[in-house]
Design a protein around this motif. Structure first.
Motif, PDB file in Angstrom:
ATOM      1  N   PHE A 138      16.362 -13.243  -0.717  1.00 36.47           N
ATOM      2  CA  PHE A 138      15.787 -12.781   0.546  1.00 36.47           C
ATOM      3  C   PHE A 138      16.865 -12.712   1.627  1.00 36.47           C
ATOM      4  CE2 PHE A 138      13.892 -13.946   4.663  1.00 36.47           C
ATOM      5  CZ  PHE A 138      13.018 -12.886   4.836  1.00 36.47           C
ATOM      6  N   THR A 141      19.404  -9.851   1.007  1.00 40.91           N
ATOM      7  CA  THR A 141      18.799  -8.532   1.269  1.00 40.91           C
ATOM      8  C   THR A 141      18.737  -8.253   2.765  1.00 40.91           C
ATOM      9  OG1 THR A 141      17.473  -8.765  -0.723  1.00 40.91           O
ATOM     10  CG2 THR A 141      16.783  -7.091   0.840  1.00 40.91           C
ATOM     11  N   GLU A 174      10.281  -7.510   2.056  1.00 41.68           N
ATOM     12  CA  GLU A 174      10.646  -8.478   1.019  1.00 41.68           C
ATOM     13  C   GLU A 174       9.612  -9.605   0.951  1.00 41.68           C
ATOM     14  OE1 GLU A 174      13.089  -9.851  -2.042  1.00 41.68           O
ATOM     15  OE2 GLU A 174      13.394  -8.007  -0.906  1.00 41.68           O
TER      16      GLU A 174
END
Length: 189
Positions: A138, A141, A174
């Protein structure tokens, strides 16, 4: 099992006094002999005979009145001696059960019996590792979305704000994907 009554003061007075004069002499003598015996125990058989004689004589005296203050005599039950082999066997069984209980309580403390504990520990490590990888993925990203947006846009004052907005949108997407994945793994929340 009870088979006699320990005579109370009311029955003693009646046996000594004129209240039982209407009864047969043999019955009165037997009652006096029972009262004179050790513990003043009057057998139930004699009480049944006394009750029948009082009823036959039409006496106003009732048996329950005579027995006021008397107690039922319960003889001591002899306890048979215990078999020494049985006692020894019971002691061995108790010792074995105590040792098994002790081993069960201290199983995790000693570290000897670790087959179950290591398997459980391995499952926990895999679970923690999956969570750490998900959080790391996470963060990477979101950071990559911020960096790409910051570098691609022309040098203008709004590029930091644009990079933050794009990184937020990517982070929310996400999070949405992670929640849907957890929902599939764990069922409906």
């Amino acid at each position: 099992m009870a088979s006699a009554v320990r005579a109370g003061p009311r029955l003693r007075r009646a046996a000594e006094g004129p209240e039982l004069a209407a009864l047969p002499r043999a019955l009165r003598d037997e009652l006096r002999a029972a009262l004179a015996s050790e513990g003043s125990l009057v057998p139930f058989r004699l009480l049944r005979s006394l009750h029948a004689a009082l009823r036959d004589a039409g006496s106003p005296l009732r048996l329950h009145e005579l027995l006021e203050g008397s107690e039922i005599h319960l003889p001591e039950v002899p306890v048979p001696p215990r078999n020494p082999e049985l006692v020894a066997r019971l002691e061995r069984i108790k010792a074995r059960l105590a040792n098994e209980e002790y081993r069960r309580m201290t199983r995790d403390v000693t570290g000897r019996e670790t087959n179950g504990s290591l398997a459980e520990f391995g499952r926990q490590v895999r679970s923690v590792r999956a969570v750490v990888i998900t959080i790391f993925n996470f963060l990477v990203t979101v950071a990559a979305a911020f960096a790409c947006t910051y570098l691609v846009l022309c040098p203008c004052p709004q590029r930091v704000l644009s990079a933050v907005i794009v990184a937020s949108v990517v982070g929310l997407a996400e999070l949405y994907v992670m929640v849907r994945t957890l929902e599939g793994d764990l069922g409906k929340l």
